[in-house]
Design an enzyme around this catalytic site. Structure first.
Site, PDB file in Angstrom:
ATOM      1  N   LYS A  31      -3.488  10.716  10.331  1.00 54.24           N
ATOM      2  CA  LYS A  31      -3.005  12.068  10.049  1.00 54.24           C
ATOM      3  C   LYS A  31      -3.329  13.100  11.126  1.00 54.24           C
ATOM      4  O   LYS A  31      -2.621  14.107  11.263  1.00 54.24           O
ATOM      5  CB  LYS A  31      -3.575  12.529   8.715  1.00 54.24           C
ATOM      6  N   ASP A  54      -4.608  15.090  -0.113  1.00 50.26           N
ATOM      7  CA  ASP A  54      -5.069  13.965  -0.912  1.00 50.26           C
ATOM      8  C   ASP A  54      -6.225  13.278  -0.193  1.00 50.26           C
ATOM      9  O   ASP A  54      -6.666  12.206  -0.586  1.00 50.26           O
ATOM     10  CB  ASP A  54      -3.919  12.955  -1.090  1.00 50.26           C
TER      11      ASP A  54
HETATM   12  C1  LIG Z   1      -3.175   7.034   4.979  1.00 46.04           C
HETATM   13  C2  LIG Z   1      -1.882   7.668   4.646  1.00 46.04           C
HETATM   14  N1  LIG Z   1      -0.769   6.960   4.808  1.00 46.04           N
HETATM   15  C3  LIG Z   1       0.442   7.489   4.538  1.00 46.04           C
HETATM   16  C4  LIG Z   1       0.551   8.796   4.071  1.00 46.04           C
HETATM   17  C5  LIG Z   1       1.914   9.305   3.743  1.00 46.04           C
HETATM   18  O1  LIG Z   1       2.334  10.354   4.548  1.00 46.04           O
HETATM   19  P1  LIG Z   1       3.354  11.411   3.947  1.00 46.04           P
HETATM   20  O2  LIG Z   1       2.611  12.196   2.906  1.00 46.04           O
HETATM   21  O3  LIG Z   1       3.769  12.204   5.111  1.00 46.04           O
HETATM   22  O4  LIG Z   1       4.466  10.632   3.327  1.00 46.04           O
HETATM   23  C6  LIG Z   1      -0.597   9.579   3.900  1.00 46.04           C
HETATM   24  C7  LIG Z   1      -0.519  10.952   3.424  1.00 46.04           C
HETATM   25  O5  LIG Z   1      -1.492  11.647   3.261  1.00 46.04           O
HETATM   26  C8  LIG Z   1      -1.851   8.994   4.188  1.00 46.04           C
HETATM   27  O6  LIG Z   1      -2.983   9.684   4.046  1.00 46.04           O
END
Ligand SMILES: Cc1ncc(COP(=O)(O)O)c(C=O)c1O
Length: 379
Positions: A75, A120
């Protein structure tokens, strides 16, 4: 935009027209910016022949984001670039992504804002980390269900942590209400009137795809058939689709989400942006009820398929990847669970155009340390 709400539907959805849809590439300067950050290095792209054999394809590569710029998730690619673009704009450089050093110098002599984000887990930690590097205060809002380790990690970055006993979508609303002239909201989801920062976050993810293109080329792989991405608000999947629908050779793109937070699958099935009610999941970063408004048109037009997986399937994938030497948390490992759900079934394989020589990339977006929930991070 008014968004209708319905119960989350589990299952899968495919859009055969997506393969011929094309869009403009994401901004190409993000890698130069990330290169200027302390500790930047491309993350590994590892070939896992055991998975290729089990999934009956030619090769499976896993992009391992368990160590990205000092954090256990991808992120920070989006957060760092968006914070730079937002602060550069505020300082009078609307087209630039000033380096952290340049920003620190200039912020010292102007009234610097504080940063805020709802999260989150991973996005908020990334915002808090960049705020610390810049010497800015940050307030991070989380739903109570985020793991204690993730909460502690946000506090360890020096940010103020606000825990709210409401679902993620309502936490975003709280952060939105707290934003103002001196509190800059760095949110990874867009709504009407709040689009620039989420788009810069999406642009920031482009560095990962530039690395993958280079790594496949170096490995002598000239073709890619399927890319699998986990999806929460869909910003990451938006970046994946934008990249792979602007390249010359276009792989199929599959998004994966929890069966308890299936905002993408439900919206695609309904044919319109639809919010879903969510429930607790070990895939903490994917526990989002509403797709980003700027991601939605891109996903509706350019995503080949979307599938939901259960917590049990994600945890099995975490364990199996650990056994194969890949450090992947539940959000990252959901891509393997999604691959299993799609590639073991002849109709679903055909919907993705997958043959037994297909080259597949799983985007493992976090390590086990990021959000340990339902398993031991040392497993
Ligand atoms: C580890 C991880 N993978 C994937 C995502 C998904 O990204 P998005 O919320 O942009 O769909 C998140 C989102 O916080 C994440 O923390």
């Amino acid at each position: 935009m008014t968004v209708k709400t319905q119960e989350s539907t589990a299952g899968w959805f495919s859009n055969p027209a997506a393969r011929t849809w094309r869009t403009a590439p994401l901004g190409s300067t993000t890698r130069t910016f990330h290169d200027s950050l302390p500790g930047y290095a491309p993350t590994p792209l590892v070939s896992v022949p055991e998975l290729a054999e089990a999934l009956m394809v030619g090769a499976v590569f896993v992009k391992v984001e368990s160590q990205r710029l000092g954090l256990p998730a991808f992120k920070i690619l989006g957060a760092s670039y968006a914070i730079s673009r937002a602060l550069s704009t505020r300082l009078g450089f609307p087209d630039a992504a000033l380096t952290l050093e340049e920003l620190r110098d200039r912020l010292a002599s102007s009234s610097a804002p504080s940063l805020a984000a709802a999260t989150d887990g991973n996005h908020g930690r990334a915002v808090a980390h960049v705020a610390k590097l810049l010497g800015l205060p940050a307030t991070i809002y989380v739903p109570a269900g985020v793991s204690q380790a993730a909460k502690d990690a946000i506090v360890s970055e020096g940010a103020e942590l606000v825990v709210l006993h409401v679902p993620y979508d309502d936490v975003v609303q709280h952060a939105k209400n707290a934003a103002g002239e001196n509190v800059m909201l760095i949110q990874d989801t867009a709504w009407t009137g709040y689009e620039d920062i989420p788009q810069w976050i999406v642009d920031g993810y482009n560095t990962m795809f530039a690395e993958i293109d280079e790594q496949l080329h170096e490995a002598g792989i000239g073709r890619l058939d399927l890319v699998i991405a986990p999806s929460g608000v869909g910003s990451f999947a938006q970046a994946v689709v934008a990249h792979y629908r602007s390249t010359e050779h276009t792989p199929a793109v599959l998004s994966v989400e929890p069966d308890t937070a299936s905002s993408v699958t439900t919206s695609l099935s309904a044919g319109e942006l639809t919010s879903v009610s969510t429930a607790d999941t070990v895939m903490t970063g994917l526990n989002c009820g509403t797709v980003s408004e700027i991601a939605w048109p891109v996903l509706q037009a350019g995503l080949d398929a979307s599938v939901t997986v259960t917590d049990a399937e994600a945890l099995t994938a975490v364990k199996d990847l650990a056994t194969l030497g890949v450090d992947s948390g539940p959000c990252g490992a959901s891509t393997l669970a999604g691959a299993r759900a799609m590639l073991a079934d002849a109709d679903r394989r055909a919907a993705l155009g997958i043959t037994d020589d297909a080259i597949v990339v799983l985007l493992s977006t976090e390590g086990r340390a990021a959000n340990p929930k339902g398993f031991s991070p040392d497993a």
